[in-house]
Design an enzyme around this catalytic site. Structure first.
Site, PDB file in Angstrom:
ATOM      1  N   GLU A   1       2.197  -8.206   8.422  1.00  0.00           N
ATOM      2  CA  GLU A   1       2.206  -6.728   8.454  1.00  0.00           C
ATOM      3  C   GLU A   1       3.055  -6.166   7.330  1.00  0.00           C
ATOM      4  OE1 GLU A   1      -0.433  -7.305  10.772  1.00  0.00           O
ATOM      5  OE2 GLU A   1       0.061  -5.191  10.407  1.00  0.00           O
TER       6      GLU A   1
ATOM      7  N   PRO B   1       0.828  -1.218   0.000  1.00  0.00           N
ATOM      8  CA  PRO B   1       0.000   0.000   0.000  1.00  0.00           C
ATOM      9  C   PRO B   1       0.862   1.268   0.000  1.00  0.00           C
ATOM     10  CG  PRO B   1      -0.719  -1.534   1.706  1.00  0.00           C
ATOM     11  CD  PRO B   1       0.584  -2.050   1.176  1.00  0.00           C
TER      12      PRO B   1
ATOM     13  N   ASP C   1      -7.800   1.190 -25.386  1.00  0.00           N
ATOM     14  CA  ASP C   1      -8.229   1.006 -24.001  1.00  0.00           C
ATOM     15  C   ASP C   1      -8.651   2.305 -23.338  1.00  0.00           C
ATOM     16  OD1 ASP C   1      -5.921  -1.511 -22.767  1.00  0.00           O
ATOM     17  OD2 ASP C   1      -7.962  -1.607 -23.538  1.00  0.00           O
TER      18      ASP C   1
ATOM     19  N   ARG D   1      -1.564  -7.561 -21.004  1.00  0.00           N
ATOM     20  CA  ARG D   1      -2.396  -7.108 -22.128  1.00  0.00           C
ATOM     21  C   ARG D   1      -1.636  -6.176 -23.061  1.00  0.00           C
ATOM     22  NH1 ARG D   1      -5.773  -3.871 -21.752  1.00  0.00           N
ATOM     23  NH2 ARG D   1      -7.552  -4.725 -22.882  1.00  0.00           N
TER      24      ARG D   1
HETATM   25  C1  4FV Z   1      -1.395  -4.123  -1.180  1.00  0.00           C
HETATM   26  C2  4FV Z   1      -2.094  -3.103  -1.837  1.00  0.00           C
HETATM   27  C3  4FV Z   1      -1.669  -4.621   0.167  1.00  0.00           C
HETATM   28  C4  4FV Z   1      -0.386  -5.114   3.110  1.00  0.00           C
HETATM   29  C5  4FV Z   1       0.130  -5.983   4.196  1.00  0.00           C
HETATM   30  C6  4FV Z   1      -0.108  -7.250   2.224  1.00  0.00           C
HETATM   31  C7  4FV Z   1      -0.907  -6.028   2.063  1.00  0.00           C
HETATM   32  C8  4FV Z   1       0.240  -7.358   3.657  1.00  0.00           C
HETATM   33  N1  4FV Z   1      -0.434  -4.543  -1.983  1.00  0.00           N
HETATM   34  N2  4FV Z   1      -1.520  -2.953  -3.075  1.00  0.00           N
HETATM   35  N3  4FV Z   1      -3.133  -2.375  -1.419  1.00  0.00           N
HETATM   36  N4  4FV Z   1      -0.750  -5.472   0.708  1.00  0.00           N
HETATM   37  O1  4FV Z   1      -2.672  -4.254   0.791  1.00  0.00           O
HETATM   38  O2  4FV Z   1      -0.533  -3.828  -3.115  1.00  0.00           O
HETATM   39  O3  4FV Z   1       1.541  -7.790   3.792  1.00  0.00           O
END
Ligand code: 4FV
Length: 262
Positions: free
Chosen positions: A115, A88, A168, A153
């Site tokens: 985490e 994230p 697209d 794609r």
């Molecule tokens: C995530 C997202 C995501 C966070 C902690 C995996 C999680 C756990 N990855 N975009 N949104 N990852 O939430 O890519 O390790």
């Protein structure tokens, strides 16, 4: 394009790689895919890949040693690859980013769990952090699949006809025009006449107008960011004119009714 995925759940990817357009592209060798189980690089007898966080707190953190070994082994096999951590914390994936990633020979996709991963891995072995959106998943696996589908794609040959990727949504910073297929009338709703006219100039004009109006109504941010073409500007100006005429007509009828009501 070679995709290498690092995960503690390799079985999640089999169905993804065996079905649909991706499955065909893999079968045709247009896409190389491999999965590395991070557990295979945990040297203790229980193949532990997580541990408690320094400083306390809830949850667990992915250990650096198995991850570092797994990333290095993937890089040995595909040295020209870009190593991406799905998190994230990353830049949010968009069509432009997918286009940029499609330019690499290979992508090594690191799927975190718990985490997250030990920060020293991020600092030393990750080229790029990418997020698929501002929400928290259980792991990076689904994000890796989203990224692979968006990138695959754009690999020449993967989509039956090249044009479709070029047309697209987002490619021109516009949302796509509406799509219709048979029957020509469904539950009383007819397909727009122009689409059955065979007049491709008129059809292209209609589709552009529909894309512009949808983007204006649903994603004005995209329209603001878009490099407007001459044709785009003519259409937008025509709408402004139409709107001014409506307002003018309204005010003239008001003044008439006002004057008549003395
Ligand atoms: C995530 C997202 C995501 C966070 C902690 C995996 C999680 C756990 N990855 N975009 N949104 N990852 O939430 O890519 O390790």
């Amino acid at each position: 394009m070679d995709f290498t995925v690092l995960t503690i759940f390799p079985e999640m990817f089999d169905p993804f790689w065996q079905h649909g357009i991706i499955g065909k592209a893999v079968a045709k060798g247009q896409l190389g895919v491999s999965v590395i189980n991070i557990r295979d690089f945990a040297n203790d007898k229980h193949q532990v890949t997580d541990d408690r966080p320094y400083g306390g707190g809830s949850g667990m953190v992915m250990k650096p040693e198995p991850l570092a070994e797994a990333i290095r082994s993937a890089r040995q096999r595909l040295p020209k690859s870009r190593t991406v951590l799905l998190t994230p914390q990353g830049r949010t994936l968009d069509q432009e980013q997918a286009q940029a990633l499609a330019g690499y020979e290979g992508l090594i996709l690191v799927c975190g769990r718990y985490e997250g991963v030990d920060e020293r891995i991020n600092q030393s072995l990750i080229d790029e952090e990418i997020s698929i959106g501002d929400y928290v998943l259980m792991g990076g696996e689904l994000a890796a699949m989203v990224l692979m589908e968006a990138v695959a794609r754009l690999i020449p040959g993967v989509l039956g006809n090249e044009n479709s990727a070029a047309l697209d949504s987002f490619t021109e910073n516009l949302l796509e025009h509406p799509h219709f297929t048979r029957p020509s009338v469904f539950e009383g709703e007819a397909v727009p006449e122009v689409l059955r006219s065979g007049n491709h100039k008129a059809i292209d004009q209609w589709r552009l107008e529909m894309s512009l109006i949808r983007t204006f109504l649903k994603r004005p941010d995209l329209l603001k960011a878009k490099r407007l073409s001459r044709q785009d500007i003519d259409i937008l100006k025509k709408w402004c004119k139409d709107i001014e005429n409506i307002i003018a007509a309204q005010s003239s009828s008001d003044s008439d009714s006002l004057s008549s009501s003395g």
